[in-house]
Motif scaffolding. Sequence first.
Motif, PDB file in Angstrom:
ATOM      1  N   SER A  87       0.835  -1.200   0.000  1.00  0.00           N
ATOM      2  CA  SER A  87       0.000   0.000   0.000  1.00  0.00           C
ATOM      3  C   SER A  87       0.869   1.249   0.000  1.00  0.00           C
ATOM      4  O   SER A  87       0.552   2.244  -0.661  1.00  0.00           O
ATOM      5  CB  SER A  87      -0.928  -0.006   1.218  1.00  0.00           C
ATOM      6  OG  SER A  87      -1.694   1.174   1.282  1.00  0.00           O
ATOM      7  N   PRO A  93      -5.280   2.519  -1.145  1.00  0.00           N
ATOM      8  CA  PRO A  93      -5.817   1.491  -0.248  1.00  0.00           C
ATOM      9  C   PRO A  93      -5.737   0.103  -0.871  1.00  0.00           C
ATOM     10  O   PRO A  93      -5.781  -0.057  -2.101  1.00  0.00           O
ATOM     11  CB  PRO A  93      -7.284   1.911  -0.054  1.00  0.00           C
ATOM     12  CG  PRO A  93      -7.335   3.356  -0.423  1.00  0.00           C
ATOM     13  CD  PRO A  93      -6.303   3.532  -1.493  1.00  0.00           C
ATOM     14  N   VAL A 122      -5.303   1.544   4.540  1.00  0.00           N
ATOM     15  CA  VAL A 122      -5.418   2.834   3.858  1.00  0.00           C
ATOM     16  C   VAL A 122      -4.227   3.714   4.264  1.00  0.00           C
ATOM     17  O   VAL A 122      -3.911   3.826   5.455  1.00  0.00           O
ATOM     18  CB  VAL A 122      -6.736   3.537   4.225  1.00  0.00           C
ATOM     19  CG1 VAL A 122      -6.780   4.947   3.665  1.00  0.00           C
ATOM     20  CG2 VAL A 122      -7.917   2.727   3.700  1.00  0.00           C
ATOM     21  N   ASN A 134      -0.211   3.615   7.962  1.00  0.00           N
ATOM     22  CA  ASN A 134      -1.470   3.076   7.467  1.00  0.00           C
ATOM     23  C   ASN A 134      -2.484   2.907   8.586  1.00  0.00           C
ATOM     24  O   ASN A 134      -2.120   2.597   9.723  1.00  0.00           O
ATOM     25  CB  ASN A 134      -1.249   1.727   6.802  1.00  0.00           C
ATOM     26  CG  ASN A 134      -0.536   1.848   5.469  1.00  0.00           C
ATOM     27  OD1 ASN A 134       0.635   2.215   5.413  1.00  0.00           O
ATOM     28  ND2 ASN A 134      -1.231   1.550   4.397  1.00  0.00           N
ATOM     29  N   THR A 155     -10.591   6.153   4.539  1.00  0.00           N
ATOM     30  CA  THR A 155      -9.772   7.206   3.946  1.00  0.00           C
ATOM     31  C   THR A 155      -9.997   8.545   4.646  1.00  0.00           C
ATOM     32  O   THR A 155      -9.044   9.282   4.935  1.00  0.00           O
ATOM     33  CB  THR A 155     -10.087   7.333   2.446  1.00  0.00           C
ATOM     34  OG1 THR A 155      -9.805   6.086   1.793  1.00  0.00           O
ATOM     35  CG2 THR A 155      -9.261   8.435   1.808  1.00  0.00           C
TER      36      THR A 155
END
Length: 406
Positions: A87, A93, A122, A134, A155
Amino acid sequence: MNLVTSVISEPSVDSEEAIARDIAAVGKLSIVPRLLKLLCDNTGMGYAAIARVTDETWTACAVEDRIQFGLGPGGQLDLKTTLCYESRQIRRPIAFDHASEDPTFRDHHTPRIYKLESYISVPIIRPDGSYFGNLCAIDPNPAQVSDVRTVNMFTALADMIALQLSIDEAYEAAHQEVAEQRATAGLREQFIAVLGHDLRNPLAAIATTAELLARRPQPQDQKLAERLRSSTRRMSGLIDNLMDFARARLGSGIGVEIRSAVDLTAALSAVVDEARAAHPQMVIQDHIRVDAPVACDPPRIQQLLSNLLGNACHHGDAEQPVLVSALTDHGTLEISVRNRGGGIPPEDLQKIFQPYWRPATSKPGGGLGLGLYICSEIVKAHGGELVATSTVEGGTCFTARLPISR
């Protein structure tokens, strides 16, 4: 069952001091435990975490663990065994609902190593574009996490975390520079650079998320929505103060648009009502009667009262009321805000209107030390004066006197 014993990483090359600082920064965000709990509740995932992800390390900063995954704050994984590694590389994501049936991830090493069926990760990217880590969640059972709504929720919350971390880092940097008496010009350039990344866009996303949560019937969602609203108000105020400070220092003071305000009583009363909503622990008593039209910039006068009230509520004794007065007399508008507390030492009274200055005894979670400076600039732009008095017995009182005609 501890799922991570065999894949905990060797000590990283990233400094222990840097990792500890990142964990502490996330730990200072009071909303994080509630946020991670909400994500688990709403998705059915058993483990949620905020992870610091660098080129070489994966470190848990905060977790909600309902499946005995076995990795708490400070715990590290071998970076390349995680999908956060991928990621981070693509800055997008990654999510799947049922790994063993997913054509992309059924043979992937990460779900096999950690015995996962569902997963979402994400990126947390600061407004300046730097990568923090993340926001992720995992579970050994299938769960629906790859849909647009869930990914958008993760997000928006990741953006909120990134924004709050950036603001806190900006405050710490400014506080350190002021303590070391570095040049004001350098501080101004630093903050203007932060503002140049348009912090208002992620702030708007957070506000939208708060409004969506507020519409849900669950009490826990209502509480989280109010916390997000409160954080949004605080962040918006910080941005406003920074922009006003930059304008004041780069130009000839804070700009005002003078006009004849005929209903200043209602405008100031609205500010008091907002302060009551933002500080429900405080009792705010007001006596506002502006009988004559006042030549002023009404939004700036509202900002003046809002900053003074916020200062009084933050520093005042919660057991004693904050007293607000706004009256016109003999061609002058006088606005005063008084709170009870320990009092301000005489030597500090000479400094309180300086930008970035905060007393050594100031409570954590306050502003950037710009609020009173902005107040003084607003009053100055109206041709008035702002004075402060403080005693242990009588409390602290800020009084602004402005001419009602120009």
